[in-house]
Design a protein around this motif. Structure first.
Motif, PDB file in Angstrom:
ATOM      1  N   GLY A 118       0.777  -1.234   0.000  1.00  8.24           N
ATOM      2  CA  GLY A 118       0.000   0.000   0.000  1.00  8.24           C
ATOM      3  C   GLY A 118       0.805   1.279   0.000  1.00  8.24           C
ATOM      4  N   ALA A 119       2.121   1.183  -0.246  1.00  4.02           N
ATOM      5  CA  ALA A 119       2.969   2.382  -0.215  1.00  4.02           C
ATOM      6  C   ALA A 119       4.105   2.258  -1.223  1.00  4.02           C
ATOM      7  CB  ALA A 119       3.547   2.584   1.184  1.00  4.02           C
ATOM      8  N   VAL A 120       4.720   3.396  -1.521  1.00  8.15           N
ATOM      9  CA  VAL A 120       5.921   3.364  -2.353  1.00  8.15           C
ATOM     10  C   VAL A 120       6.987   2.565  -1.609  1.00  8.15           C
ATOM     11  CG1 VAL A 120       5.459   5.505  -3.634  1.00  8.15           C
ATOM     12  CG2 VAL A 120       6.677   5.615  -1.449  1.00  8.15           C
ATOM     13  N   PRO A 121       7.891   1.913  -2.334  1.00  8.04           N
ATOM     14  CA  PRO A 121       8.880   1.068  -1.661  1.00  8.04           C
ATOM     15  C   PRO A 121       9.896   1.874  -0.855  1.00  8.04           C
ATOM     16  CG  PRO A 121       9.347   1.204  -4.000  1.00  8.04           C
ATOM     17  CD  PRO A 121       8.038   1.900  -3.792  1.00  8.04           C
ATOM     18  N   TYR A 141      24.906   8.383   1.301  1.00  4.21           N
ATOM     19  CA  TYR A 141      23.724   7.539   1.081  1.00  4.21           C
ATOM     20  C   TYR A 141      22.484   8.178   1.688  1.00  4.21           C
ATOM     21  CZ  TYR A 141      26.635   3.708  -0.499  1.00  4.21           C
ATOM     22  OH  TYR A 141      27.518   2.943  -1.222  1.00  4.21           O
ATOM     23  N   VAL A 142      21.336   7.919   1.038  1.00  8.01           N
ATOM     24  CA  VAL A 142      20.027   8.356   1.512  1.00  8.01           C
ATOM     25  C   VAL A 142      19.143   7.114   1.580  1.00  8.01           C
ATOM     26  CG1 VAL A 142      18.017   9.815   1.045  1.00  8.01           C
ATOM     27  CG2 VAL A 142      20.308  10.586   0.342  1.00  8.01           C
ATOM     28  N   GLN A 143      18.383   6.988   2.657  1.00 10.24           N
ATOM     29  CA  GLN A 143      17.400   5.913   2.771  1.00 10.24           C
ATOM     30  C   GLN A 143      16.008   6.529   2.830  1.00 10.24           C
ATOM     31  OE1 GLN A 143      19.061   4.451   6.503  1.00 10.24           O
ATOM     32  NE2 GLN A 143      19.043   2.384   5.625  1.00 10.24           N
ATOM     33  N   ARG A 144      15.060   5.912   2.097  1.00  8.54           N
ATOM     34  CA  ARG A 144      13.642   6.256   2.239  1.00  8.54           C
ATOM     35  C   ARG A 144      13.018   5.084   2.991  1.00  8.54           C
ATOM     36  NH1 ARG A 144      10.040   7.135  -3.010  1.00  8.54           N
ATOM     37  NH2 ARG A 144      10.125   4.858  -3.112  1.00  8.54           N
ATOM     38  N   LEU A 145      12.558   5.348   4.211  1.00  5.27           N
ATOM     39  CA  LEU A 145      12.065   4.301   5.112  1.00  5.27           C
ATOM     40  C   LEU A 145      10.656   4.608   5.606  1.00  5.27           C
ATOM     41  CD1 LEU A 145      15.288   4.054   7.317  1.00  5.27           C
ATOM     42  CD2 LEU A 145      14.682   2.580   5.376  1.00  5.27           C
ATOM     43  N   SER A 146      10.013   3.609   6.211  1.00  7.58           N
ATOM     44  CA  SER A 146       8.705   3.778   6.855  1.00  7.58           C
ATOM     45  C   SER A 146       7.713   4.511   5.958  1.00  7.58           C
ATOM     46  CB  SER A 146       8.854   4.511   8.192  1.00  7.58           C
ATOM     47  OG  SER A 146       9.715   3.810   9.048  1.00  7.58           O
ATOM     48  N   THR A 147       7.618   4.084   4.710  1.00  4.59           N
ATOM     49  CA  THR A 147       6.765   4.769   3.747  1.00  4.59           C
ATOM     50  C   THR A 147       5.290   4.493   3.991  1.00  4.59           C
ATOM     51  OG1 THR A 147       7.006   2.942   2.180  1.00  4.59           O
ATOM     52  CG2 THR A 147       8.537   4.790   1.953  1.00  4.59           C
ATOM     53  N   GLN A 158      -5.785   8.623 -19.044  1.00  6.68           N
ATOM     54  CA  GLN A 158      -5.815   9.360 -20.301  1.00  6.68           C
ATOM     55  C   GLN A 158      -4.440   9.970 -20.567  1.00  6.68           C
ATOM     56  OE1 GLN A 158      -8.927  12.249 -20.563  1.00  6.68           O
ATOM     57  NE2 GLN A 158      -8.273  12.983 -22.566  1.00  6.68           N
ATOM     58  N   GLU A 159      -3.897   9.733 -21.746  1.00  5.49           N
ATOM     59  CA  GLU A 159      -2.564  10.218 -22.137  1.00  5.49           C
ATOM     60  C   GLU A 159      -2.361  11.675 -21.725  1.00  5.49           C
ATOM     61  OE1 GLU A 159       1.215   9.659 -23.700  1.00  5.49           O
ATOM     62  OE2 GLU A 159      -0.324   8.134 -23.489  1.00  5.49           O
ATOM     63  N   GLY A 160      -1.262  11.931 -21.034  1.00  5.78           N
ATOM     64  CA  GLY A 160      -0.903  13.291 -20.622  1.00  5.78           C
ATOM     65  C   GLY A 160      -1.490  13.730 -19.291  1.00  5.78           C
ATOM     66  N   ALA A 161      -2.423  12.955 -18.731  1.00  7.68           N
ATOM     67  CA  ALA A 161      -3.014  13.326 -17.434  1.00  7.68           C
ATOM     68  C   ALA A 161      -1.953  13.237 -16.339  1.00  7.68           C
ATOM     69  CB  ALA A 161      -4.189  12.399 -17.120  1.00  7.68           C
ATOM     70  N   GLN A 162      -2.143  14.012 -15.292  1.00  4.67           N
ATOM     71  CA  GLN A 162      -1.245  13.966 -14.142  1.00  4.67           C
ATOM     72  C   GLN A 162      -2.060  13.882 -12.865  1.00  4.67           C
ATOM     73  OE1 GLN A 162       1.493  17.264 -14.215  1.00  4.67           O
ATOM     74  NE2 GLN A 162       2.733  16.314 -15.784  1.00  4.67           N
ATOM     75  N   THR A 163      -1.488  13.243 -11.874  1.00  4.43           N
ATOM     76  CA  THR A 163      -2.121  13.168 -10.565  1.00  4.43           C
ATOM     77  C   THR A 163      -1.041  13.137  -9.495  1.00  4.43           C
ATOM     78  OG1 THR A 163      -3.799  12.030  -9.242  1.00  4.43           O
ATOM     79  CG2 THR A 163      -2.266  10.633 -10.466  1.00  4.43           C
ATOM     80  N   SER A 164      -1.366  13.668  -8.329  1.00  3.79           N
ATOM     81  CA  SER A 164      -0.444  13.673  -7.203  1.00  3.79           C
ATOM     82  C   SER A 164      -1.061  12.883  -6.065  1.00  3.79           C
ATOM     83  CB  SER A 164      -0.143  15.106  -6.748  1.00  3.79           C
ATOM     84  OG  SER A 164       0.543  15.804  -7.768  1.00  3.79           O
ATOM     85  N   VAL A 165      -0.273  12.005  -5.457  1.00  8.95           N
ATOM     86  CA  VAL A 165      -0.747  11.119  -4.400  1.00  8.95           C
ATOM     87  C   VAL A 165       0.052  11.396  -3.124  1.00  8.95           C
ATOM     88  CG1 VAL A 165      -1.120   8.713  -3.739  1.00  8.95           C
ATOM     89  CG2 VAL A 165      -1.286   9.373  -6.153  1.00  8.95           C
ATOM     90  N   HIS A 166      -0.658  11.654  -2.033  1.00 10.90           N
ATOM     91  CA  HIS A 166      -0.019  11.950  -0.744  1.00 10.90           C
ATOM     92  C   HIS A 166       0.859  10.787  -0.292  1.00 10.90           C
ATOM     93  CE1 HIS A 166       0.491  13.470   3.333  1.00 10.90           C
ATOM     94  NE2 HIS A 166       0.244  12.241   3.741  1.00 10.90           N
ATOM     95  N   TYR A 167       2.031  11.114   0.257  1.00  6.95           N
ATOM     96  CA  TYR A 167       2.888  10.093   0.863  1.00  6.95           C
ATOM     97  C   TYR A 167       3.625  10.676   2.053  1.00  6.95           C
ATOM     98  CZ  TYR A 167       7.687  11.472  -0.446  1.00  6.95           C
ATOM     99  OH  TYR A 167       8.907  12.092  -0.534  1.00  6.95           O
ATOM    100  N   GLU A 168       4.111   9.768   2.893  1.00  2.00           N
ATOM    101  CA  GLU A 168       4.940  10.120   4.037  1.00  2.00           C
ATOM    102  C   GLU A 168       6.079   9.123   4.109  1.00  2.00           C
ATOM    103  OE1 GLU A 168       2.620  10.456   7.649  1.00  2.00           O
ATOM    104  OE2 GLU A 168       0.922  11.291   6.528  1.00  2.00           O
TER     105      GLU A 168
END
Length: 178
Positions: A118-121, A141-147, A158-168
Motif C-alpha cells: 500500500g505504499a511506495v517502496p 547515502y540516503v534511505q527512504r524508510l517507513s513509507t 488518459q494520455e498526458g493526465a497527471q495526478t499527485s498522491v499523498h505520501y509520508e
C-alpha cells in the motif's frame, strides 16, 4: 500540470499547510526512536554514519504515458523531530536544506528496495552530487524508510493526465565515517 496540482505542489514545497504560512507538522514520535526498522535490502553499507534523519510529508506525482501511470516527481517538505521544516525534496531526486542551503542529489542503488504493501517502496540511494558545507554537504547515502501512501493509481488513464498522491516517509542521510 493542472493548476490545482501545481498549487498543491507549490504549497507543499513552501511548507504551507492548513495552519497557514510557516506552519509545520507536529513532532514525529517515529523520529524519536533510535532504531527505525530497516530491511536488509536497504541497509547503508559499513563505513558510513548517520548524520540526519527527517520526516517527510508531500506528494508523489505521476503522469499518464502509454495508458499507464509513470512516476514524474516527488515534492515533499522534510521536518526535524520538533516538526520544524528543514528541507525540500524534489525531482532528481534532490534534497535541499532550507536552513543552510546544502544539497544532495542521489540515485537508487540497483536492487536496494523493500516493497511496502500500500505504499511506495523503501529505497537505498547513493549520492551523485553534493553542494555546500551544511547537513547534506558530505552525504554518501540516503534511505527512504517507513513509507506510507504514494502509490500510482490503479487502472488505465488518459494520455498526458497527471495526478499527485499523498505520501509520508522517513529519510535518513549518511556520510562516510572518519
Amino acid at each position: 500540470m493542472k493548476r490545482a496540482g501545481l498549487l498543491l505542489v507549490s504549497a507543499t514545497l513552501l511548507g504551507i499547510g492548513i495552519g497557514g504560512a510557516g506552519s509545520t507538522a507536529a513532532p514525529t514520535p517515529s523520529l524519536d526512536t533510535a532504531d527505525t526498522k530497516v530491511a536488509p535490502a536497504v541497509q547503508v553499507p559499513a563505513g558510513n554514519k548517520l548524520v540526519a534523519k527527517f520526516y517527510a510529508k508531500g506528494v508523489q506525482t505521476y503522469t499518464c504515458t502509454a495508458n499507464a501511470w509513470k512516476g514524474l516527481e516527488p515534492a515533499a517538505t522534510l521536518a526535524d523531530r520538533l516538526g520544524r521544516a528543514v528541507a525540500l525534496h524534489s525531482r532528481g531526486p534532490i534534497w535541499v536544506s532550507t536552513v543552510d542551503g546544502s544539497a544532495v542529489e542521489a540515485a537508487p542503488v540497483d536492487g536496494a528496495r523493500n516493497e511496502v504493501p500500500g505504499a511506495v517502496p523503501e529505497l537505498l540511494l547513493k549520492a551523485k552530487a553534493v553542494r555546500g558545507d551544511g547537513v547534506f554537504g558530505k552525504v554518501s547515502y540516503v534511505q527512504r524508510l517507513s513509507t506510507k501512501g504514494g502509490l500510482a493509481p490503479a487502472g488505465s488513464c488518459q494520455e498526458g493526465a497527471q495526478t499527485s498522491v499523498h505520501y509520508e516517509a522517513i529519510y535518513t542521510f549518511s556520510a562516510p565515517a572518519r
